[in-house]
Design an enzyme around this catalytic site. Structure first.
Site, PDB file in Angstrom:
ATOM      1  CG  HIS A 155     -38.798  -1.338 -10.125  1.00  0.00           C
ATOM      2  ND1 HIS A 155     -37.685  -2.058  -9.742  1.00  0.00           N
ATOM      3  CD2 HIS A 155     -38.594  -0.992 -11.423  1.00  0.00           C
ATOM      4  CE1 HIS A 155     -36.848  -2.125 -10.765  1.00  0.00           C
ATOM      5  NE2 HIS A 155     -37.373  -1.497 -11.808  1.00  0.00           N
ATOM      6  CD  GLU A 199     -40.645   2.114 -13.795  1.00  0.00           C
ATOM      7  OE1 GLU A 199     -40.051   1.848 -12.731  1.00  0.00           O
ATOM      8  OE2 GLU A 199     -40.049   2.277 -14.877  1.00  0.00           O
TER       9      GLU A 199
END
Lengths: 66, 143
Positions: free
Chosen positions: B91, B29
């Site tokens: 994100h 991520e």
């Protein structure tokens, strides 16, 4: 001693704590838990269980998830 | 609370590029700060004019993110010094749809701010506003 505490994005307040207070003690008036924030001095994170050695800190709510 | 997020030209592409990089490198991520102008009125739109990459320091970056606190603070203060607001944060979900996970709900702390999620596999970008209790869907308009 008096410490200026800025909660980033929210408010800045003077907090009076005992001379042997830790950084975690600075969070009490804000209803913030050490688990949800990082305390920074001059831009660097400091351990919340350490004694306060400055007159100004910034508190950043942690930005995290999955 | 405001009803829309406007992404300035180039921001969507920059978010997707960052997320694709995380897909190639990990998968992991990636994350960062959205800056621009927060709505000044109740029904106005928040407008993100730029995104600032911040290292992901989560213990397990394949399925979690945590913005490096010092770098996040620096990004926030740089934006404020330039007269900009923090609009929210982004994100990526490299391997799952761009919807808030249980972990996202458990760990959200910035009430009233935008949480944007990028899914590089499907080129999707979606946004929510954290109310303190839930993520409210936020339509995105690209300029």
């Amino acid at each position: 001693m008096d410490v200026t505490v800025e909660v980033v994005g929210e408010e800045t307040r003077a907090v009076r704590v005992a001379d042997d207070a830790t950084y975690a003690d600075l969070l009490a008036p804000f209803d913030l838990s050490p688990h949800e924030v990082s305390v920074l001095v001059e831009g660097r994170p400091v351990p919340e269980d350490q004694p306060v050695e400055t007159d100004r800190v910034k508190v950043l709510r942690l930005i995290k998830g999955g | 609370m405001t009803s829309e997020l406007t992404l300035a030209d180039g921001v969507r592409g920059a978010l997707l590029r960052h997320a694709r990089q995380g897909l190639r490198d990990g998968p992991r991520e990636v994350c960062g700060v959205l800056v621009g102008a927060r709505a000044r009125e109740r029904d106005g739109a928040d407008r993100a004019t730029d995104c600032r990459r911040v290292p992901n320091v989560a213990a397990n970056p394949r399925t979690e993110y945590e913005l490096d606190p010092a770098e996040a603070l620096a990004a926030i203060e740089d934006a404020e010094a330039a007269g900009l607001d923090v609009v929210g944060f982004y994100h990526s979900h490299p391997e799952s749809p761009p919807v808030p996970s249980e972990t996202d709900r458990d760990r959200a702390t910035w009430n009233g701010y935008v949480y944007l999620i990028v899914a590089p596999r499907t080129d999707e970008v979606r946004a929510w506003r954290w109310t303190g209790e839930a993520f409210d869907p936020l339509p995105i308009a690209v300029e």
